[in-house]
Motif scaffolding. Structure first.
Motif, short mmCIF file in Angstrom:
data_model
loop_
_atom_site.label_atom_id
_atom_site.label_comp_id
_atom_site.label_asym_id
_atom_site.label_seq_id
_atom_site.Cartn_x
_atom_site.Cartn_y
_atom_site.Cartn_z
N LYS A 5 0.83 -1.20 0.00
CA LYS A 5 0.00 0.00 0.00
C LYS A 5 0.87 1.25 0.00
N ARG A 6 1.96 1.20 0.78
CA ARG A 6 2.85 2.36 0.80
C ARG A 6 3.45 2.62 -0.58
N ARG A 7 3.87 1.53 -1.25
CA ARG A 7 4.43 1.69 -2.58
C ARG A 7 3.38 2.19 -3.57
N GLN A 8 2.19 1.64 -3.45
CA GLN A 8 1.11 2.12 -4.31
C GLN A 8 0.82 3.59 -4.07
N ASP A 9 0.80 3.97 -2.79
CA ASP A 9 0.58 5.38 -2.47
C ASP A 9 1.69 6.25 -3.04
N GLN A 10 2.95 5.77 -2.89
CA GLN A 10 4.06 6.53 -3.46
C GLN A 10 3.95 6.62 -4.98
N ALA A 11 3.61 5.48 -5.63
CA ALA A 11 3.47 5.50 -7.09
C ALA A 11 2.34 6.43 -7.51
#
Length: 451
Positions: free
Chosen positions: A59-65
């Motif tokens: 989720k963090r990576r998705q949020d960053q992306a």
């Protein structure tokens, strides 16, 4: 009897032992089962914790992306806005006339439309109808104007469109003038101003689209020069100009122009390129032959006669240097004196490195012969063992190197000699003499051709 009891007690003890073993095994099984349950629960908790951590990381990576995507989208939108603004700015900077013309046209059309609406409204016409009629007059004028512009861009006649535009604008101007002339009879200039507002925008647009279509001053000057050139051509070359006109009329339209037709007619009549003829070729050939004869004469006459010719030209009253006789020229009564013999040569032959008076290459001076004898073994070894003589083909191959070496000698202010060539090319003196003769002859021919 006692034995039976003992066996009974033994059996009971064995049963009690078996029961204890069974209970112990059952307890151990329960303990193992509980430990397995605890281990499974712990593994499940760890798995869930790891999965939660992975989910959180995902989720963090998705949020960053997603944040990066939004930033990139924002940056692209900003770049697109800047590009659009830059494009508009560049267009405005490149077309300031169009911008100000559009502004003035709007400032002229809007009051004219409002005035026409008021004029029609004062007669009792509904305001909506008045607005539509006013738009018909002004909009019709501009519709015809843009149709004329499209026709003109397509290469079709646009005169009828311009006439229709001015007629429609004149009607709109008449309506404005009539309205304000009746409304303000004591201020006729107001009526004139509102009438002009219907005409000024059309006039401004007409000036913009047609005011710069004429030829420039340079183009008019070039056209006058072209016509003068054609007139002189027809006057000086009547037969050829007539033949060119016949070629233009005989060939398919547009296949050749006037210059190509005249060049073809010149070749037909003269047999040469335009501007040349057999007479011109003959004159040029005679001049080259005369120049060659002059060089040949200068190579054979005595130095005193050459000096006499130089002094005659020096004292020529038409010569700007005639009042400054050369101090280095010796007296006429001292032929072949030492200073004169040592004076550096001037002129085309000296600059080419072929001697003061262009002495024939097959006649060497005594000083050059002595120099060549002194350096006769320049191309050989110390013991006097020189290489064998070169064949004509080998000497021809060495000719470009000999020319390059001769240029270096001339640049250093030295004469082209067989010894210098033999030393520079490491060949025999006799081969150097042959190359020297060829180089000097070709340089003399180059001088004659360049003259």
């Amino acid at each position: 009897m006692s034995t039976y009891r003992e066996e009974r007690r033994a059996d009971q003890a064995a049963e009690r032992t078996a029961d204890r073993d069974d209970r112990r095994l059952e307890l151990e099984s329960k303990l193992v089962y509980k430990r397995q349950l605890a281990e499974d629960e712990r593994a499940e908790k760890e798995r869930k914790a790891e999965q939660a951590r992975k989910d959180a990381e995902t989720k963090r990576r998705q949020d960053q992306a997603e944040a990066r995507r939004r930033q990139d989208e924002k940056a692209r939108n900003r770049a697109a806005r800047i590009a659009r603004l830059g494009k508009v700015s560049r267009w405005v900077n490149a077309n300031p006339v169009t911008v100000f013309v559009a502004f003035v046209m709007m400032s002229s059309v809007i009051p004219a439309v409002i005035s026409q609406v008021g004029a029609l409204g004062d007669t009792g016409v509904h305001v909506m109808l008045a607005a539509l009629l006013a738009a018909m007059l002004e909009g019709g004028a501009w519709a015809i104007t843009f149709m004329g512009k499209a026709a003109e861009d397509a290469g079709r006649p646009a005169g009828k469109y311009r006439i229709g535009t001015w007629c429609t604008a004149a009607v709109a101007a008449g309506v404005n003038y009539w309205h304000w002339a009746e409304k303000l009879p004591d201020a006729q200039w107001v009526a004139v101003v509102f009438a002009a507002s219907s005409l000024f925008a059309i006039y401004l647009w007409d000036m913009k689209t047609h005011g710069s279509h004429g030829r420039t001053k340079e183009e008019r000057k070039a056209e006058r020069a072209r016509r003068a050139h054609l007139a002189a051509r027809k006057k000086d070359h009547k037969d050829i100009a007539k033949q060119a006109a016949l070629l233009l009329s005989a060939m398919p339209y547009g296949s050749i122009d006037e210059e190509e037709a005249f060049a073809a007619a010149w070749r037909i009549h003269k047999g040469a390129e335009p501007g040349l003829s057999p007479e011109v070729y003959a004159a040029a050939t005679n001049a080259k032959v005369a120049l060659g004869a002059a060089f040949e004469l200068g190579e054979h006459v005595r130095p005193q006669m050459v000096r006499a010719g130089m002094l005659a030209g020096l004292y020529n009253p038409l010569n700007p240097l005639s009042r400054r006789p050369a101090a280095s020229v010796p007296a006429l009564d001292a032929p072949a004196s030492a200073p004169a013999a040592q004076t550096p040569a001037e002129g085309a032959t000296a600059q080419a490195g072929i001697g003061m008076y262009g002495t024939p290459v097959y006649r060497k001076k005594a000083s050059e012969s002595a120099s060549e004898k002194a350096t006769g073994n320049a191309g050989g070894d110390a013991g006097g063992n020189t290489p064998r003589g070169r064949s004509p083909q080998e000497l021809e191959a060495l000719l470009p190197q000999a020319h390059k070496l001769a240029q270096e000698l001339v640049a250093e202010g030295r004469q082209i000699s067989a010894a210098s060539l033999a030393k520079g090319l490491k060949i025999r003196r006799e081969d150097g003499m042959w190359l020297r003769d060829r180089v000097i002859e070709e340089r003399k021919l180059h001088l004659v051709a360049g003259a």
